[in-house]
Design a protein around this motif. Structure first.
Motif, PDB file in Angstrom:
ATOM      1  N   TYR A 279      -0.350  -5.045  -5.467  1.00 59.59           N
ATOM      2  CA  TYR A 279      -0.999  -4.088  -6.364  1.00 59.59           C
ATOM      3  C   TYR A 279      -2.517  -4.098  -6.153  1.00 59.59           C
ATOM      4  CZ  TYR A 279      -2.518  -1.879 -10.723  1.00 59.59           C
ATOM      5  OH  TYR A 279      -3.114  -1.055 -11.647  1.00 59.59           O
TER       6      TYR A 279
ATOM      7  N   LYS B 282      -4.723  -0.983  -5.088  1.00 56.50           N
ATOM      8  CA  LYS B 282      -5.477  -0.337  -6.166  1.00 56.50           C
ATOM      9  C   LYS B 282      -6.900  -0.835  -6.320  1.00 56.50           C
ATOM     10  CE  LYS B 282      -1.850   2.030  -7.549  1.00 56.50           C
ATOM     11  NZ  LYS B 282      -1.791   3.508  -7.435  1.00 56.50           N
TER      12      LYS B 282
ATOM     13  N   LEU C  53       4.882   0.627  -3.894  1.00 62.16           N
ATOM     14  CA  LEU C  53       4.531   0.444  -5.303  1.00 62.16           C
ATOM     15  C   LEU C  53       4.760   1.709  -6.121  1.00 62.16           C
ATOM     16  CD1 LEU C  53       1.251  -1.653  -5.127  1.00 62.16           C
ATOM     17  CD2 LEU C  53       3.454  -2.415  -5.997  1.00 62.16           C
TER      18      LEU C  53
ATOM     19  N   LEU D  42       4.230  -1.165 -13.623  1.00 66.95           N
ATOM     20  CA  LEU D  42       2.905  -0.870 -13.074  1.00 66.95           C
ATOM     21  C   LEU D  42       1.830  -1.047 -14.138  1.00 66.95           C
ATOM     22  CD1 LEU D  42       3.557   2.261 -10.820  1.00 66.95           C
ATOM     23  CD2 LEU D  42       2.785   0.002 -10.059  1.00 66.95           C
TER      24      LEU D  42
END
Length: 330
Positions: A23, A27, A257, A265
């Motif tokens: 993640y 991100k 993802l 999430l």
């Protein structure tokens, strides 16, 4: 930021470590751009690579840091005049003036020779499994010592993350390794045994300014959340439930993802925000490294090396300040 995932065996900490590392790599801190992520498998079972989506063969090919401990010490020693020989370095040896310091994904053997790309923006290091020569004569601290030295010499900056999957239980308390993190996530199942590990970890860490947050896992409903909150109180940060996305990955069908359940999430976003809210305290980081180095020196390391290892401590060294250390960010 340096992040640890701890918990009892089978709690799901390796799975959550991998999910969180992926993640962050996708991100970053802003949620819009990728970050630089280093994942470290410091668990005796060495399953993080597969959890990250690598094949068994590729994961097994990750070099073992424990097998390169002598070379790692020689590299990190650099021109530090307080360390006459790499043979005098132990797992707690702190950085000082002249030591070689590390940057995430820097041009050094840790990030070029002793690790492997697991995904975009994500590099994997591993402490390594027991070798045949270790069986019956060595403990796993001989492997995690390389991880502690790595963290002691690493300078991480904004939007750079190190995610460490730790060995199960409270084994990291055998050295100062538990103090090397900006935030520690304890993965707890909603069971008596699950919360007992949290209690043990909290009690051992008490007095060392260790930031600890509980992540509930395998939560099936409100009753499980209430159970965790009843036992761990405000330390409970977020909870994961059952996940088809995780199950598919564990069955060898990993997905991106974007295919993860939105609720999960959201949990990863909560974890990232908790990490990003932490402030860096390099003075405390170095002071704790020195404290546990001196403890280990008195307890066993002076006798083992034949050297007074207190002499390795550089009182004028300021860790983490890039300008003072003349490190160019990558």
């Amino acid at each position: 930021m340096k992040i640890a995932f701890v918990g009892k065996g089978g709690s799901g900490k390796t799975t959550l470590s991998a999910m969180f590392a992926r993640y962050l790599a996708a991100k970053g801190a802003s949620g819009e751009s990728p970050a630089t992520v280093i994942a470290i498998d410091a668990d005796i079972n060495q399953h993080l690579g597969v959890a990250l989506g690598m094949s068994e063969a590729d994961a097994a090919a990750v070099p073992a840091l424990g097998a390169h401990l002598a070379a790692a010490k020689e590299f990190l020693r650099g021109d530090n005049p307080r360390i006459a020989s790499a043979a005098n370095m132990v797992k707690t040896t702190p950085a000082g003036r002249g030591s070689r310091l590390l940057r995430p994904r820097g041009d050094d053997p840790f990030h070029t020779d002793w690790s492997i790309d697991a995904a975009a923006n994500l590099r994997l290091l591993a402490s390594g499994p027991f070798a045949e020569d270790d069986l019956g004569v060595a403990c796993y601290h001989s492997k995690t010592g390389a991880v502690e030295l790595y963290l002691n010499h690493l300078v991480d900056a904004e939007d750079e993350y190190v995610v460490v999957d730790m060995t199960a239980g409270a084994d990291c308390f055998a050295s100062g390794l538990f103090t090397r993190f900006d935030l520690t996530f304890l993965v707890a199942e909603p069971t008596v045994r699950g919360v007992s590990v949290w209690r043990q970890y909290r009690d051992y860490a008490d007095g060392y300014d260790v930031a600890l947050a509980v992540v509930g896992n395998k939560v099936t409903g409100p009753e499980d959340v209430e159970f965790l909150r009843e036992h761990v109180g405000d330390d409970l940060l977020a909870c994961f439930g059952t996940s088809g996305w995780v199950r598919a990955a564990e069955q060898g069908r990993p997905a991106g993802l974007d295919a993860m359940e939105p609720a999960h999430l959201d949990v990863l976003r909560v974890l990232r925000n908790a990490v990003d809210a932490r402030g860096k305290n390099w003075t405390r980081f170095q002071d704790q490294a020195v404290e546990f180095h001196l403890r280990n020196a008195r307890a066993w390391a002076n006798k083992a090396t034949g050297v007074d290892l207190a002499s390795q401590v550089d009182p004028d060294f300021a860790h983490g300040f890039l300008e003072a250390l003349a490190i160019t960010p990558v």
